[in-house]
Write an enzyme that holds these catalytic residues in place. Structure first.
Site, PDB file in Angstrom:
ATOM      1  N   LYS A 116      25.545  90.237  71.612  1.00 24.81           N
ATOM      2  CA  LYS A 116      24.595  89.606  70.697  1.00 24.81           C
ATOM      3  C   LYS A 116      23.650  90.615  70.050  1.00 24.81           C
ATOM      4  CE  LYS A 116      24.497  85.250  73.326  1.00 24.81           C
ATOM      5  NZ  LYS A 116      25.133  84.191  72.551  1.00 24.81           N
ATOM      6  N   HIS A 235      23.202  73.133  75.478  1.00 28.21           N
ATOM      7  CA  HIS A 235      23.782  74.122  74.568  1.00 28.21           C
ATOM      8  C   HIS A 235      25.286  73.963  74.373  1.00 28.21           C
ATOM      9  CE1 HIS A 235      19.891  75.862  74.594  1.00 28.21           C
ATOM     10  NE2 HIS A 235      19.960  76.264  75.845  1.00 28.21           N
ATOM     11  N   ARG A 297      37.101  83.532  66.060  1.00 29.13           N
ATOM     12  CA  ARG A 297      38.295  82.749  66.400  1.00 29.13           C
ATOM     13  C   ARG A 297      38.186  81.393  65.692  1.00 29.13           C
ATOM     14  NH1 ARG A 297      35.399  79.124  69.319  1.00 29.13           N
ATOM     15  NH2 ARG A 297      33.726  79.997  70.561  1.00 29.13           N
TER      16      ARG A 297
HETATM   17  P1  ADP Z   1      26.192  80.981  73.229  1.00 24.55           P
HETATM   18  O1  ADP Z   1      26.795  82.292  72.834  1.00 24.55           O
HETATM   19  O2  ADP Z   1      26.024  80.860  74.707  1.00 24.55           O
HETATM   20  O3  ADP Z   1      26.865  79.808  72.598  1.00 24.55           O
HETATM   21  P2  ADP Z   1      24.097  80.943  71.225  1.00 24.55           P
HETATM   22  O4  ADP Z   1      23.310  82.161  70.952  1.00 24.55           O
HETATM   23  O5  ADP Z   1      25.164  80.580  70.257  1.00 24.55           O
HETATM   24  O6  ADP Z   1      24.696  81.038  72.703  1.00 24.55           O
HETATM   25  O7  ADP Z   1      23.132  79.708  71.385  1.00 24.55           O
HETATM   26  C1  ADP Z   1      23.605  78.458  71.840  1.00 24.55           C
HETATM   27  C2  ADP Z   1      22.616  77.367  71.502  1.00 24.55           C
HETATM   28  O8  ADP Z   1      21.315  77.681  72.032  1.00 24.55           O
HETATM   29  C3  ADP Z   1      22.374  77.164  70.033  1.00 24.55           C
HETATM   30  O9  ADP Z   1      23.316  76.305  69.460  1.00 24.55           O
HETATM   31  C4  ADP Z   1      20.981  76.573  70.008  1.00 24.55           C
HETATM   32  O10 ADP Z   1      21.052  75.202  70.324  1.00 24.55           O
HETATM   33  C5  ADP Z   1      20.282  77.254  71.164  1.00 24.55           C
HETATM   34  N1  ADP Z   1      19.510  78.422  70.702  1.00 24.55           N
HETATM   35  C6  ADP Z   1      19.985  79.655  70.531  1.00 24.55           C
HETATM   36  N2  ADP Z   1      19.013  80.489  70.087  1.00 24.55           N
HETATM   37  C7  ADP Z   1      17.895  79.758  69.982  1.00 24.55           C
HETATM   38  C8  ADP Z   1      16.529  80.034  69.587  1.00 24.55           C
HETATM   39  N3  ADP Z   1      16.141  81.261  69.205  1.00 24.55           N
HETATM   40  N4  ADP Z   1      15.641  79.029  69.609  1.00 24.55           N
HETATM   41  C9  ADP Z   1      16.015  77.794  70.001  1.00 24.55           C
HETATM   42  N5  ADP Z   1      17.257  77.466  70.390  1.00 24.55           N
HETATM   43  C10 ADP Z   1      18.192  78.424  70.389  1.00 24.55           C
END
Ligand code: ADP
Length: 635
Positions: A116, A235, A297
């Site tokens: 990330k 999530h 993907r």
């Molecule tokens: P993963 O790789 O585990 O899927 P992500 O970075 O895509 O993690 O985040 C998954 C979810 O977490 C997002 O869809 C959102 O709902 C929540 N999320 C991620 N970053 C933030 C943030 N900065 N503030 C609030 N919610 C967040």
């Protein structure tokens, strides 16, 4: 064009890929573990190769076995699906090194987006807006805490190697930072083998918006518009739609351009998704939407994009992997109507979403929607993999039409004895906040009690069941109690003889209930089927299954007698005995577990006491009203 394709996956996505490959005349090779020997994707593929034991780590995650299977069957290309090895750059490289075509992006693109923090750095350099935060190499707890203060609370600590919603902690107050950091790192090291974290501003009122992108080997990249996946539980996405509600043309143009920029920055080839987070406290605004991560993907929710664009993304993948240019230019793509997808899972929302594995003795999915599934009736939901049963996809002219269509579809789901989240999905779709298009990622969490409370049969169903059951009971020996008459009655819900008003005692999911029945009860058309199994009948209503039995008025009433006798509530089989004669037991302690209609029911101690008598042995059949245990009250 590729002529043969190995699919390194299972379940619905393997079946989905096989469908398109077949339509394109591409020969398909499935791989399978022990648990999947008879799975649908194996039955559908032209050929199938066994790759090992049931645990994914010994089969679907073993790259060498998959490559060997491709070489042995003469497959030219490997499609990884999603999950498993799909975002594993080393595997992608091995596929290429073995002289096979990898249906996916270059390994370098996967690597660039894999962590990330590195991905965010790349995006900043490419001019893509990213969530404010700290990405530094200095991982000392003091420095991280200081940076969190600079970012401003609330913050989100994210494992840089995280995924699938794991390795994230929200922190609201500086005082809690150190503990949250430790717990996040513990999870990160056990799940991803990497303790590095980044700090992000926690977005209040967050919505999850993502853009589908596609690149080819000739340097072209297009987007296929956005999806909204804000309905999430912990999530994990639950319901997805395209386009996003409340998205105006200017905002759409801005984020879709950003997504194309992001893809070009990593020389992207194939299907990819750029995930954004939006601060929706004042609706969707271009200056409040930030890059979150890229999934390199095909996504689970790709069908909603297919529905609004009329494109087949798996076909695009196979064409691009074969070296063809993208099938459409950007100006040839447009949005038609609204599409919505619900993820139907074998899990019980009323028990904290515990997975419900086992045989799908009865499975009826709605028939007027697009269904993506990897199972059929009589298949098994195994404990080894993600317990998804199907994705149900609707498409309508308007958002409301798509929602209503999907809600009806979820209510039509019939599954037994495996429990599903169909009723939970329908409840979500019926919420006025969702219909208004204003929900954020916290919505399910905020309403979890309402959304997950145990469903109850409608009064109409109770009346119908009481009438049905009492009627059959009354007429057991009468000529119209014959099976053919039964069938007619079940189909048309009619009665020959109107019975007088009376109370009928029922057991509804093992709980005694008295229902007053008058004339012919008409169960409305929400219901489709009922399945009779001995003394009990399963009725399906609004996506839930209810096991209803007649509770005989004669003899001892089932339940708990005043003297501490625990009676069997219905005929069944003893599957566990937790106590022995003479044991001291506490109120609520589990005594015996009974299985009836493939449901488990635990009988518990009504008060503190000792086990005075025990008439239950594991495996034994018991009749309704039989005394199983007698508890003597403590004086
Ligand atoms: P993963 O790789 O585990 O899927 P992500 O970075 O895509 O993690 O985040 C998954 C979810 O977490 C997002 O869809 C959102 O709902 C929540 N999320 C991620 N970053 C933030 C943030 N900065 N503030 C609030 N919610 C967040």
């Amino acid at each position: 064009m590729i002529e043969s394709l190995l699919i390194a996956n299972r379940g619905e996505i393997a079946c989905r890929i096989i469908r398109t490959a077949r339509a394109m005349g591409v020969r398909t090779v499935a791989v399978y573990s022990d648990a999947d020997a008879k799975a649908l994707h194996v039955r559908q593929a032209d050929e199938a190769v066994h790759i090992g034991p049931s645990p994914a780590r010994e089969s679907y995650l073993v790259g060498e076995k998959i490559i060997a299977a491709a070489l042995a069957t003469g497959a030219e290309a490997i499609h990884p699906g999603y999950g498993f090895l799909s975002e594993n750059a080393d595997f992608a490289q091995s596929v290429i090194d073995a002289g096979l075509i990898w249906v996916g992006p270059n390994p370098d693109s996967i690597r660039a987006m894999g962590l990330k923090d590195a991905a965010k750095e790349r995006m900043i350099a490419a001019g893509v807006p990213v969530t404010p935060g700290y990405l530094g190499a200095d991982q000392s707890p003091d420095r991280l805490a200081a940076e969190a203060t600079v970012v401003g609370y609330p913050v989100l600590i994210k494992a840089v190697a995280g995924g699938g919603g794991k390795g994230m902690r929200r922190v609201d107050d500086a005082a809690d930072f150190a503990d949250a950091l430790q717990s996040c790192q513990r999870e990160a090291v056990s799940s991803f083998g990497n303790t590095d974290v980044l700090i992000e501003k926690y977005i209040l009122s967050p919505r999850h918006i993502e853009v589908q992108v596609f690149g080819d080997k000739h340097g072209n990249v297009v987007h296929l518009f956005e999806r909204d996946c804000s309905l999430q539980r912990r999530h994990q996405k639950v319901i997805e739609e395209a386009p996003a509600p409340g998205m105006d043309d200017a905002t759409r143009a801005s984020i879709c351009d950003a997504a194309v920029k992001a893809a070009k920055a990593v020389d992207y080839v194939g299907a990819g998704t750029i995930e954004f987070i939006a601060d929706a406290s004042e609706g969707l605004r271009a200056d409040r939407i930030w890059f979150m991560e890229m999934n390199t993907r095909l996504q689970v929710e790709h069908p909603v994009t297919e529905e609004i664009t009329g494109q087949d993304l798996v076909e695009w993948q196979l064409r691009v992997a074969s070296g063809e240019p993208l099938p459409k230019r950007q100006d040839e793509l447009s949005i038609d109507g609204w599409a919505m997808e619900a993820r139907l899972y074998a899990e019980n929302p009323a028990t904290g979403f515990l997975p419900s594995t086992g045989p799908l003795d009865h499975l009826a999915l709605p028939d007027h929607q697009r269904i993506e599934t990897g199972v059929a009736e009589r298949d098994v939901i195994s404990p080894f993999y993600d317990p998804m049963i199907a994705k149900i996809v609707s498409h309508g002219d308007t958002r409301i039409a798509a929602i209503e269509d999907l809600s009806i579809a979820c209510k039509q789901v019939e599954c037994e004895p495996v429990k599903t989240n169909a009723w939970f999905l329908a409840r979500l779709l019926d919420r006025s906040e969702f219909k208004a298009g204003i929900v954020t990622t916290g919505f399910i969490g905020e309403h979890i009690d309402d959304l997950c409370s145990q469903p109850r049969p409608s009064n109409a169903l109770l009346q119908y069941a009481a009438d049905d059951i009492a009627f059959v009971d009354d007429n057991m020996s009468a000529p119209w109690g014959s099976p053919i008459f039964e069938l007619t009655k079940a189909r048309f819900g009619f009665r020959l003889n109107a019975s007088p008003r009376r109370d009928v005692s029922l057991l509804v999911d093992f709980v005694p209930e008295s229902v007053e029945v008058g004339d012919h009860a008409i169960w409305n058309d929400r219901a489709r089927t009922s399945i009779r199994d001995g003394a009990a009948t399963t009725y399906f209503e609004d996506g839930a299954a209810f096991v209803i039995a007649f509770r005989r008025a004669s003899g001892a009433a089932a339940g708990i007698a005043a003297d501490g006798s625990i009676l069997s509530p219905m005929p069944g089989r003893i599957i566990a005995v937790e106590v022995a004669e003479g044991d001291a037991v506490a109120k609520g302690q589990k005594l015996v577990t009974l299985e009836a209609m493939k449901m488990e029911h635990s009988l518990v101690a009504p008060f503190d006491g000792t086990v005075e008598a025990l008439n239950a042995v594991v495996g034994g059949q018991v009749s309704e009203g039989a005394t199983l245990v007698k508890i003597g009250k403590l004086e």
